[in-house]
Design an enzyme around this catalytic site. Structure first.
Site, PDB file in Angstrom:
ATOM      1  N   LYS A 175      53.217  21.025 -58.893  1.00 38.61           N
ATOM      2  CA  LYS A 175      51.883  21.073 -58.292  1.00 38.61           C
ATOM      3  C   LYS A 175      51.359  22.513 -58.229  1.00 38.61           C
ATOM      4  O   LYS A 175      52.142  23.449 -58.136  1.00 38.61           O
ATOM      5  CB  LYS A 175      51.941  20.493 -56.876  1.00 38.61           C
ATOM      6  N   THR A 208      45.171  22.338 -45.182  1.00 38.86           N
ATOM      7  CA  THR A 208      45.952  21.683 -46.238  1.00 38.86           C
ATOM      8  C   THR A 208      47.317  21.235 -45.720  1.00 38.86           C
ATOM      9  O   THR A 208      48.248  21.049 -46.498  1.00 38.86           O
ATOM     10  CB  THR A 208      46.154  22.633 -47.447  1.00 38.86           C
ATOM     11  N   GLY A 210      50.041  18.920 -45.007  1.00 40.21           N
ATOM     12  CA  GLY A 210      50.379  17.568 -45.434  1.00 40.21           C
ATOM     13  C   GLY A 210      49.870  17.174 -46.814  1.00 40.21           C
ATOM     14  O   GLY A 210      50.036  16.022 -47.220  1.00 40.21           O
ATOM     15  N   THR A 211      49.302  18.112 -47.563  1.00 37.04           N
ATOM     16  CA  THR A 211      48.781  17.740 -48.898  1.00 37.04           C
ATOM     17  C   THR A 211      49.898  17.249 -49.820  1.00 37.04           C
ATOM     18  O   THR A 211      49.712  16.295 -50.573  1.00 37.04           O
ATOM     19  CB  THR A 211      48.065  18.922 -49.595  1.00 37.04           C
ATOM     20  N   GLY A 212      51.059  17.926 -49.742  1.00 37.27           N
ATOM     21  CA  GLY A 212      52.165  17.553 -50.639  1.00 37.27           C
ATOM     22  C   GLY A 212      52.690  16.156 -50.325  1.00 37.27           C
ATOM     23  O   GLY A 212      52.936  15.348 -51.228  1.00 37.27           O
ATOM     24  N   CYS A 213      52.852  15.870 -49.028  1.00 37.62           N
ATOM     25  CA  CYS A 213      53.330  14.537 -48.613  1.00 37.62           C
ATOM     26  C   CYS A 213      52.340  13.472 -49.054  1.00 37.62           C
ATOM     27  O   CYS A 213      52.723  12.417 -49.588  1.00 37.62           O
ATOM     28  CB  CYS A 213      53.488  14.480 -47.096  1.00 37.62           C
TER      29      CYS A 213
HETATM   30  N1  LIG Z   1      42.900  24.243 -51.986  1.00 40.34           N
HETATM   31  C1  LIG Z   1      43.110  23.138 -52.709  1.00 40.34           C
HETATM   32  N2  LIG Z   1      42.081  22.544 -53.364  1.00 40.34           N
HETATM   33  C2  LIG Z   1      42.280  21.420 -54.097  1.00 40.34           C
HETATM   34  N3  LIG Z   1      43.488  20.811 -54.237  1.00 40.34           N
HETATM   35  C3  LIG Z   1      44.555  21.369 -53.611  1.00 40.34           C
HETATM   36  C4  LIG Z   1      44.427  22.544 -52.802  1.00 40.34           C
HETATM   37  N4  LIG Z   1      45.650  22.844 -52.293  1.00 40.34           N
HETATM   38  C5  LIG Z   1      46.494  21.893 -52.741  1.00 40.34           C
HETATM   39  N5  LIG Z   1      45.849  21.002 -53.544  1.00 40.34           N
HETATM   40  C6  LIG Z   1      46.437  19.814 -54.181  1.00 40.34           C
HETATM   41  O1  LIG Z   1      47.220  19.164 -53.190  1.00 40.34           O
HETATM   42  C7  LIG Z   1      48.444  18.682 -53.754  1.00 40.34           C
HETATM   43  C8  LIG Z   1      49.616  19.358 -53.065  1.00 40.34           C
HETATM   44  O2  LIG Z   1      49.747  20.644 -53.608  1.00 40.34           O
HETATM   45  P1  LIG Z   1      50.621  21.856 -53.089  1.00 40.34           P
HETATM   46  O3  LIG Z   1      49.847  22.597 -52.043  1.00 40.34           O
HETATM   47  O4  LIG Z   1      51.024  22.641 -54.295  1.00 40.34           O
HETATM   48  O5  LIG Z   1      51.889  21.139 -52.455  1.00 40.34           O
HETATM   49  P2  LIG Z   1      52.641  21.291 -51.069  1.00 40.34           P
HETATM   50  O6  LIG Z   1      51.744  20.698 -50.015  1.00 40.34           O
HETATM   51  O7  LIG Z   1      53.897  20.499 -51.301  1.00 40.34           O
HETATM   52  O8  LIG Z   1      52.901  22.748 -50.854  1.00 40.34           O
HETATM   53  C9  LIG Z   1      48.346  18.957 -55.261  1.00 40.34           C
HETATM   54  O9  LIG Z   1      47.801  17.830 -55.903  1.00 40.34           O
HETATM   55  C10 LIG Z   1      47.384  20.142 -55.321  1.00 40.34           C
HETATM   56  O10 LIG Z   1      46.718  20.224 -56.565  1.00 40.34           O
HETATM   57  C1  LIG Z   2      58.074  16.259 -41.306  1.00 40.29           C
HETATM   58  C2  LIG Z   2      57.435  17.084 -42.349  1.00 40.29           C
HETATM   59  N1  LIG Z   2      57.624  16.772 -43.650  1.00 40.29           N
HETATM   60  C3  LIG Z   2      57.034  17.504 -44.621  1.00 40.29           C
HETATM   61  C4  LIG Z   2      56.241  18.605 -44.319  1.00 40.29           C
HETATM   62  C5  LIG Z   2      55.626  19.421 -45.426  1.00 40.29           C
HETATM   63  O1  LIG Z   2      54.238  19.369 -45.371  1.00 40.29           O
HETATM   64  P1  LIG Z   2      53.270  19.756 -46.613  1.00 40.29           P
HETATM   65  O2  LIG Z   2      52.867  18.473 -47.239  1.00 40.29           O
HETATM   66  O3  LIG Z   2      52.135  20.478 -45.990  1.00 40.29           O
HETATM   67  O4  LIG Z   2      54.055  20.614 -47.557  1.00 40.29           O
HETATM   68  C6  LIG Z   2      56.059  18.905 -42.949  1.00 40.29           C
HETATM   69  N2  LIG Z   2      55.287  19.962 -42.579  1.00 40.29           N
HETATM   70  N3  LIG Z   2      56.669  18.130 -41.991  1.00 40.29           N
END
Ligand SMILES: Nc1ncnc2c1ncn2[C@@H]1O[C@H](COP(=O)(O)OP(=O)(O)O)[C@@H](O)[C@H]1O
Ligand SMILES: Cc1ncc(COP(=O)(O)O)c(N)n1
Length: 267
Positions: A175, A208, A210-213
């Protein structure tokens, strides 16, 4: 009526934006019945993680058994697994129940910096769980930790994706949320022979959490419906984009995304 079911094996986020809570909301929004096995309880809000309380591996196994032996799951998603022992237990359960549509989100560190996976558990994640993943969804720091590749360019990301595929994951999504250069966020997908790119407009926001979850849960929900992994990733990207684009404005720190935005406003 066919009821599609998805199981999330992850940590609880009391603040409701990430973890089990994000997963269940996402499953529901995408029309999939959500079930959960909790690995750890976190005291957490938009300001950070105030406490981590892991459950025993036995408690995790018992929850999974209860779901598997009665309801069954069309897809499984893993998130925060905390320890090597829990990782090994989850891997055994996945094998035992012959689950194939498995999404592994290798959660390591919360956005505020709190560790959600013990350092010594990274090896167990690679050895025991990664080979069972249909789809793995690391962010850039997680892909670096799993492969040892320092990721600066898209070439580096492709290299990390190749290595993760070689470790056994069939579809690798690296990602792009942490790559804050350029107008777009690009998620790279590798299927072992070719790369595809899922792009969207980068939204300038700190909300952002929880975006990854949410992204990985959306992939699991679509897989539960029987969709192809590439299509599932496409829907997940659109779902998370909408969730980020329509923030709720709650909490005093890094706010959660809006899980009902995709239903209410579309992409
Ligand atoms: N500022 C942003 N604008 C648009 N999409 C985003 C943004 N930040 C994250 N995403 C999207 O959200 C999802 C999670 O991305 P990321 O932030 O890399 O993961 P994580 O939450 O695990 O750190 C991906 O699909 C990414 O493209
Ligand atoms: C219990 C739990 N699981 C996962 C995440 C990661 O969150 P994110 O989606 O922002 O990377 C979190 N903050 N808490």
């Amino acid at each position: 009526m066919t009821v599609y079911k998805a199981l999330t094996i992850a940590g609880s986020d009391s603040g409701g934006g990430a973890g089990i809570q994000a997963d269940l909301k996402t499953f529901q929004e995408l029309g999939v019945f959500g079930m959960s096995a909790i690995t750890a309880v976190t005291a957490q809000n938009t300001l950070g993680v105030q406490g981590v309380y892991p459950l025993s591996a036995e408690a995790v196994a018992a929850q999974i058994e209860s779901v598997a032996t009665d309801l069954g799951a069309d897809a499984v998603k893993t998130g925060m697994l905390f320890s090597a022992e829990i990782i090994r237990t989850v891997a055994e359960q996945v094998k035992k129940h012959q689950w194939e549509r498995v999404v592994v989100d290798p959660v390591m560190i919360a956005k505020g910096g709190a560790p959600l996976l013990q350092e010594e558990a990274v090896a167990a994640l690679k050895e025991a769980l990664l080979p069972l993943a249909l789809v793995i969804t690391p962010n850039i720091p997680e892909a670096e930790a799993l492969t040892g590749v320092a990721i600066r360019t898209m070439d580096d990301r492709r290299e990390a994706a190749r290595l993760l595929h070689r470790m056994g994951a069939r579809y690798v999504v690296v990602k792009g949320g942490h790559d804050d250069e350029g107008e777009e966020t690009v998620d790279l997908l590798y299927n072992g022979s070719e790369f595809s790119y899922f792009k969207s407009k980068r939204i300038d926001t700190r909300h952002t959490h929880g975006t990854g979850c949410t992204f990985a849960a959306a992939v699991a929900a679509e897989l539960a419906k029987g969709r192809h992994p590439v299509d599932a990733v496409g829907t997940a990207k659109a779902f998370v984009q909408s969730a980020i684009a329509h923030p709720l404005g709650i909490g005093h720190g890094h706010g959660p995304t809006n899980h009902w935005a995709y239903r209410q406003y579309g992409e």
